[in-house]
Design a protein around this motif. Structure first.
Motif, PDB file in Angstrom:
ATOM      1  N   ILE A 198      -1.959  -5.670  -6.065  1.00  0.00           N
ATOM      2  CA  ILE A 198      -2.732  -6.171  -7.204  1.00  0.00           C
ATOM      3  C   ILE A 198      -3.423  -5.018  -7.926  1.00  0.00           C
ATOM      4  N   ALA A 199      -4.007  -4.107  -7.117  1.00  0.00           N
ATOM      5  CA  ALA A 199      -4.672  -2.943  -7.713  1.00  0.00           C
ATOM      6  C   ALA A 199      -3.677  -2.076  -8.479  1.00  0.00           C
TER       7      ALA A 199
ATOM      8  N   PHE B  34       0.797  -1.222   0.000  1.00  0.00           N
ATOM      9  CA  PHE B  34       0.000   0.000   0.000  1.00  0.00           C
ATOM     10  C   PHE B  34       0.832   1.277   0.000  1.00  0.00           C
ATOM     11  N   ALA B  35       1.990   1.263   0.675  1.00  0.00           N
ATOM     12  CA  ALA B  35       2.773   2.479   0.791  1.00  0.00           C
ATOM     13  C   ALA B  35       3.692   2.726  -0.397  1.00  0.00           C
ATOM     14  N   SER B  36       3.932   1.693  -1.208  1.00  0.00           N
ATOM     15  CA  SER B  36       4.898   1.843  -2.303  1.00  0.00           C
ATOM     16  C   SER B  36       4.245   1.927  -3.673  1.00  0.00           C
ATOM     17  N   THR B  37       2.911   1.854  -3.734  1.00  0.00           N
ATOM     18  CA  THR B  37       2.250   1.810  -5.035  1.00  0.00           C
ATOM     19  C   THR B  37       2.435   3.104  -5.829  1.00  0.00           C
ATOM     20  N   ALA B  38       2.389   4.252  -5.139  1.00  0.00           N
ATOM     21  CA  ALA B  38       2.540   5.526  -5.852  1.00  0.00           C
ATOM     22  C   ALA B  38       3.924   5.626  -6.494  1.00  0.00           C
TER      23      ALA B  38
ATOM     24  N   LEU C  54      -3.024 -15.010  -7.633  1.00  0.00           N
ATOM     25  CA  LEU C  54      -3.731 -13.820  -7.156  1.00  0.00           C
ATOM     26  C   LEU C  54      -4.231 -12.973  -8.320  1.00  0.00           C
ATOM     27  N   LEU C  55      -3.384 -12.755  -9.317  1.00  0.00           N
ATOM     28  CA  LEU C  55      -3.758 -11.926 -10.450  1.00  0.00           C
ATOM     29  C   LEU C  55      -4.794 -12.603 -11.339  1.00  0.00           C
ATOM     30  N   GLN C  56      -4.719 -13.925 -11.429  1.00  0.00           N
ATOM     31  CA  GLN C  56      -5.731 -14.652 -12.195  1.00  0.00           C
ATOM     32  C   GLN C  56      -7.110 -14.487 -11.575  1.00  0.00           C
TER      33      GLN C  56
END
Length: 502
Positions: A455-456, A421-425, A484-486
């Protein structure tokens, strides 16, 4: 660390453990009385609680050498309950908190204490050391018809001198002999001096009379309804949280001092059973007590025998020895607790504040201050949150990507790090759909997908390239990431593309 054998747990250094248990029992009495008065209940309830909790945890707990009793950290959270609903509701709360502790131990959740960072441990130790020292100043006050005020004149001078004499004995006696625990010698010596000279100083008997009978089984006299549960449940949960936190943190500290390893889940089970028994026999709730544990350890207490002796002595004080115990000067016990506070405080943490990362220094200071001004549970939770946020921030900044341009209309990104969550940006900033060629490959062999945000983020990245009219392909996914992605419907190719990695 070494594990202890049955013989070590019970019978090693018998004399030293008996004397250590006796010493810690003297220190338990005023603390339990004071905490009972804070909770606005009969002081005998505090002593009964100390007997049950100290004895049962010593017999069946997972940490030999640790002393438990009716703790102030648990007393302060139920003051409002006692004031509004009375002692019977309080006793039911103690029983229910014990059941919650038993459940915590049965589910083997004691391992969660590993989530507490070392800076939080230092803050916990420092905060409780300050709390122990500050609590002793209450004994420099007296209450009369005009109210409560500080001692002055001769009473203050006598109190201060006896405290100083006690501390000197504790510090200097080990240089002469270690045959007797210095704290025990100081308490007995100052008591004999006070009685022999007839010094007019306050004694344990001035706090409360501790004579009483055997504790009797008595189920709390409250209506067993949902309304009662609604009243006591919040207090029981808070008591259980505070008790488990203080116990497990003290267990960790005891492990470090003795260089042995305790059993956290077993200690939780024993503590829960002890609180249930205490509540059913009219006693306060309790947990491990860092001050009394430090007295026990510094006096040579390492086995279960020291805890059993300490608990049984509390009962003997109530039944037979109250006339003698009530003559012990408060100054002697205050002096011992001042030494305990000084020895408990992690002075080394002050020297390293400027050397450790600023975030760790902030955690140490924050937990110390919050422990002093609020309570242990809030302090530890705040410390864990600060440490967790710092960890997330540091890992979020570490994500990076290597870029490989083949020159034939295909570009490969090889990201490294943890996507969460903290590294997505920052992860999104590594890519440039507008300037990239028609075919882009993201080689995920060095990328760890930690949560749903990861994933998002990959879905969002794929959509960015789709909007730009370009094709993004994920390669070298681990088996877990591929699955997970599938599930979310992303095109990740055939299963064999994921390779054999897990």
């Amino acid at each position: 660390m070494n594990t202890t054998s049955f013989r070590d747990e019970w019978f090693s250094h018998g004399k030293a453990n008996v004397l250590a248990g006796l010493t810690s029992s003297f220190a338990l009495v005023p603390e339990c009385i004071a905490f009972a008065l804070v909770a606005q209940i009969n002081p005998l309830m505090g002593l009964y609680g100390a007997f049950f909790i100290c004895t049962i945890t010593a017999l069946f707990g997972g940490r030999p050498g640790m002393i438990s009793g009716a703790a102030g950290s648990m007393a302060v959270v139920i003051v409002a309950l006692v004031a509004q609903h009375g002692a019977q509701y309080f006793l039911l709360t103690v029983v229910l908190s014990g059941v919650l502790m038993l459940l915590f131990g049965a589910l083997r959740l004691g391992k969660l204490i590993r989530m507490v960072p070392h800076p939080v441990m230092l803050g916990f130790v420092n905060g409780l050391a300050i709390v122990i020292a500050m609590a002793q100043f209450e004994h420099f006050k007296q209450t009369d018809a005009s109210g409560t005020h500080w001692l002055h004149g001769a009473p203050l001078l006598i109190m201060a001198v006896l405290v100083a004499v006690t501390m000197l004995i504790v510090y200097l006696l080990p240089r002469l002999t270690r045959a007797i625990p210095p704290a025990l010698a100081a308490i007995v010596g100052v008591a004999v001096l006070s009685q022999a000279t007839g010094l007019p100083t306050r004694t344990l008997g001035d706090m409360a009379h501790i004579a009483g009978g055997l504790p009797m089984w008595h189920f709390p006299e409250v209506p067993l309804t949902l309304e009662t549960l609604r009243i006591v449940a919040p207090y029981a949960v808070l008591m259980a949280i505070v008790g488990l936190l203080e116990t497990l943190l003290t267990l960790n500290l005891t492990d470090e001092i003795t260089e042995t390893r305790g059993q956290a889940n077993r200690e939780c089970l024993a503590l829960g059973a002890a609180n249930v028994m205490s509540g059913l026999f009219g006693g306060m709730g309790g947990c491990a007590m860092i001050g009394q544990t430090m007295i026990n350890l510094s006096s040579g207490g390492r086995s279960r025998l020291s805890g059993v002796v300490s608990g049984v002595m509390i009962l003997l004080f109530i039944l037979f020895l109250s006339p003698l115990i009530e003559r012990i000067p408060l100054a002697a016990l205050v002096g011992v607790m001042f030494v305990v506070a000084q020895q408990t405080f992690a002075w080394g943490s002050l020297r390293v504040l400027g050397k450790v990362p600023r975030n760790d220094a902030l955690v140490i200071v924050a937990v110390t201050v919050i422990t002093v001004f609020t309570d242990l549970a809030v302090a530890v939770l705040c410390g864990i949150v600060i440490a967790a946020l710092n960890f997330a921030w540091q890992h979020a900044r570490e994500i990076r990507a290597e870029v490989q341009d083949s020159g034939d209309g295909e570009k490969t990104y090889v990201p490294h790090g943890t996507l969460f969550f903290a590294s997505t940006a920052h992860f999104q900033e590594l890519f440039d759909p507008a300037q990239d060629p028609q075919r882009v490959v993201v080689d995920c062999r060095h990328l760890h997908l930690a949560d749903h945000s990861a994933i998002a983020a990959l879905e969002a990245l794929s959509e960015r390239y789709t909007r730009a009219g370009k094709h993004l392909r994920l390669a070298q996914l681990s088996r877990r990431s591929h699955q997970l992605l599938q599930r979310v419907g992303m095109d990740v190719g055939e299963p064999e593309m994921a390779g054999a990695r897990r």
